[in-house]
Design a protein around this motif. Structure first.
Motif, mmCIF file in Angstrom:
data_model
loop_
_atom_site.group_PDB
_atom_site.id
_atom_site.type_symbol
_atom_site.label_atom_id
_atom_site.label_comp_id
_atom_site.label_asym_id
_atom_site.label_seq_id
_atom_site.Cartn_x
_atom_site.Cartn_y
_atom_site.Cartn_z
ATOM 1 N N TYR A 111 37.017 -22.770 20.708
ATOM 2 C CA TYR A 111 36.280 -23.947 20.471
ATOM 3 C C TYR A 111 34.707 -23.868 20.410
ATOM 4 C CZ TYR A 111 40.299 -27.234 20.715
ATOM 5 O OH TYR A 111 41.777 -27.743 19.901
ATOM 6 N N LEU A 112 33.431 -23.995 19.920
ATOM 7 C CA LEU A 112 32.195 -23.851 19.996
ATOM 8 C C LEU A 112 31.346 -24.850 20.551
ATOM 9 C CD1 LEU A 112 32.269 -21.569 17.085
ATOM 10 C CD2 LEU A 112 32.142 -20.850 19.382
ATOM 11 N N GLY A 113 30.434 -24.802 21.475
ATOM 12 C CA GLY A 113 29.548 -25.948 21.354
ATOM 13 C C GLY A 113 28.468 -25.669 20.954
ATOM 14 N N PHE A 114 27.400 -26.669 19.915
ATOM 15 C CA PHE A 114 26.229 -26.719 19.423
ATOM 16 C C PHE A 114 25.126 -27.459 20.097
ATOM 17 C CE2 PHE A 114 29.266 -23.536 16.524
ATOM 18 C CZ PHE A 114 28.328 -22.016 16.588
ATOM 19 N N THR A 115 23.768 -27.450 20.195
ATOM 20 C CA THR A 115 22.718 -27.937 19.593
ATOM 21 C C THR A 115 22.113 -26.741 18.504
ATOM 22 O OG1 THR A 115 22.736 -28.455 22.034
ATOM 23 C CG2 THR A 115 20.297 -28.828 20.713
ATOM 24 N N LEU A 116 22.150 -27.940 17.602
ATOM 25 C CA LEU A 116 21.736 -28.173 16.446
ATOM 26 C C LEU A 116 20.380 -28.174 16.366
ATOM 27 C CD1 LEU A 116 24.614 -27.986 16.040
ATOM 28 C CD2 LEU A 116 23.935 -28.516 13.059
ATOM 29 N N VAL A 117 19.302 -27.800 16.549
ATOM 30 C CA VAL A 117 17.790 -28.169 16.099
ATOM 31 C C VAL A 117 16.615 -28.068 15.023
ATOM 32 C CG1 VAL A 117 15.742 -27.978 17.743
ATOM 33 C CG2 VAL A 117 17.763 -27.429 19.040
ATOM 34 N N PRO A 118 16.205 -28.983 14.473
ATOM 35 C CA PRO A 118 15.757 -28.961 13.229
ATOM 36 C C PRO A 118 14.031 -28.233 13.256
ATOM 37 C CG PRO A 118 15.215 -31.083 14.483
ATOM 38 C CD PRO A 118 16.276 -30.722 14.819
ATOM 39 N N VAL A 119 13.567 -27.593 12.610
ATOM 40 C CA VAL A 119 12.734 -26.545 12.431
ATOM 41 C C VAL A 119 11.690 -26.515 11.075
ATOM 42 C CG1 VAL A 119 11.437 -24.392 13.064
ATOM 43 C CG2 VAL A 119 13.377 -25.014 14.221
ATOM 44 N N ARG A 120 10.849 -27.549 11.127
ATOM 45 C CA ARG A 120 9.869 -27.343 9.815
ATOM 46 C C ARG A 120 9.431 -25.796 9.503
ATOM 47 N NH1 ARG A 120 9.782 -31.853 7.742
ATOM 48 N NH2 ARG A 120 9.627 -33.315 8.938
ATOM 49 N N ALA A 121 9.917 -25.762 8.315
ATOM 50 C CA ALA A 121 8.997 -24.445 7.621
ATOM 51 C C ALA A 121 7.846 -24.567 6.461
ATOM 52 C CB ALA A 121 10.300 -24.968 6.610
ATOM 53 N N GLU A 122 8.167 -23.049 6.230
ATOM 54 C CA GLU A 122 6.263 -23.458 5.524
ATOM 55 C C GLU A 122 6.194 -24.474 4.730
ATOM 56 O OE1 GLU A 122 6.215 -19.672 3.155
ATOM 57 O OE2 GLU A 122 6.539 -18.628 5.924
ATOM 58 N N ARG A 123 7.331 -24.865 3.840
ATOM 59 C CA ARG A 123 6.951 -26.067 3.043
ATOM 60 C C ARG A 123 7.670 -27.295 3.810
ATOM 61 N NH1 ARG A 123 11.509 -24.947 -0.546
ATOM 62 N NH2 ARG A 123 11.571 -27.322 -0.417
ATOM 63 N N GLU A 124 6.486 -28.348 3.812
ATOM 64 C CA GLU A 124 6.131 -29.179 5.232
ATOM 65 C C GLU A 124 7.740 -30.113 4.410
ATOM 66 O OE1 GLU A 124 4.934 -30.550 7.530
ATOM 67 O OE2 GLU A 124 4.125 -27.940 7.941
ATOM 68 N N ASP A 125 8.174 -30.158 3.843
ATOM 69 C CA ASP A 125 9.295 -30.832 3.204
ATOM 70 C C ASP A 125 10.134 -30.510 3.347
ATOM 71 O OD1 ASP A 125 8.678 -28.994 1.303
ATOM 72 O OD2 ASP A 125 9.341 -30.638 -0.401
ATOM 73 N N ALA A 126 10.778 -29.056 4.041
ATOM 74 C CA ALA A 126 11.726 -27.977 4.158
ATOM 75 C C ALA A 126 12.767 -28.553 5.345
ATOM 76 C CB ALA A 126 12.253 -26.714 3.465
ATOM 77 N N LEU A 127 13.486 -27.749 5.729
ATOM 78 C CA LEU A 127 13.660 -27.840 7.618
ATOM 79 C C LEU A 127 14.532 -26.923 7.398
ATOM 80 C CD1 LEU A 127 14.010 -31.481 8.819
ATOM 81 C CD2 LEU A 127 12.876 -29.731 9.369
ATOM 82 N N GLU A 128 14.718 -25.744 8.540
ATOM 83 C CA GLU A 128 15.363 -25.180 8.755
ATOM 84 C C GLU A 128 15.832 -25.470 10.222
ATOM 85 O OE1 GLU A 128 12.961 -20.933 7.490
ATOM 86 O OE2 GLU A 128 12.502 -21.831 9.550
ATOM 87 N N VAL A 129 17.205 -25.150 10.292
ATOM 88 C CA VAL A 129 17.964 -24.904 11.307
ATOM 89 C C VAL A 129 18.182 -23.936 12.537
ATOM 90 C CG1 VAL A 129 19.801 -26.438 12.092
ATOM 91 C CG2 VAL A 129 18.466 -27.794 10.045
#
Length: 198
Positions: free
Chosen positions: A102-120
């Motif tokens: 089993y794995l446990g994760f925290t997923l964090v959104p990060v603003r990409a160079e394009r403001e409308d896109a999110l990296e994770v």
């Protein structure tokens, strides 16, 4: 020249970023806005048994990680939709030794160079041992409760048969057994069937 200084500053910044990323002692997986893996650290390699060269620039959904892809992808979708960190626990995966873990994760959104896109960013750890310890604690707690219940019932019973009837009923209820039968042991260790059952 100015350009050389800028290039040197960029190389220095890149080197510092790589050093920072490599010093993280958790699983670190960086997923770009298109769903491709942009970074896969050495802890991810060791835990999941896949090298960075095999998965970087590959779509996360189809790169062959032996884990609950549906849960991870749903978590990424939720993280992007909420635009906030989320917790994703109990992700089943196939460990490097072939066993389920089993794995446990925290997923964090990060603003990409394009403001409308999110990296994770997925920060995680293997939680298999913790899950086993929790399961063992639940079993031990249930057994302790059963022993307490049986002890009280035995003390309140007026006959041995009454005590055994209550006890076999409690054992069956605790273990979800549909039926139980009481046997008595002799001094020599032989079992004798009784008429007490649940």
């Amino acid at each position: 020249t100015e350009r050389q200084r800028a290039e040197e500053a960029l190389r220095h910044t890149h080197a510092r970023t790589e050093k920072l990323l490599s010093s993280i002692t958790s699983i670190l997986i960086w997923v770009d806005p298109s769903g491709r893996i942009a970074h896969w650290n050495s802890i991810a390699e060791a835990t999941l048994g896949i090298t960075a060269t095999a998965v970087v620039n590959q779509p996360l959904a189809t790169c062959g990680i032996q884990w609950d892809s549906a849960a991870v992808l749903a978590g990424i979708t939720e993280c992007r939709g909420a635009d906030r960190p989320i917790r994703l626990d109990d992700v089943r995966f196939r460990r490097a030794d072939g066993e389920q873990g089993y794995l446990g994760f925290t997923l964090v959104p990060v603003r990409a160079e394009r403001e409308d896109a999110l990296e994770v960013l997925l920060f995680g750890a293997e939680i298999t041992e913790r899950k086993r310890a929790e399961a063992m604690l639940r079993r031990q707690t249930a057994l302790t409760r059963l022993l307490q219940t049986v002890a009280v019932a035995a003390n309140q019973a007026s006959t041995l048969e009454e005590a055994m009837t209550v006890c076999v009923g409690q054992v069956c209820a605790s273990t979800s057994w549909p039926m139980g039968q009481v046997y008595l042991t002799s001094i020599t260790g032989e079992l004798t069937l009784t008429t007490i059952r649940h």
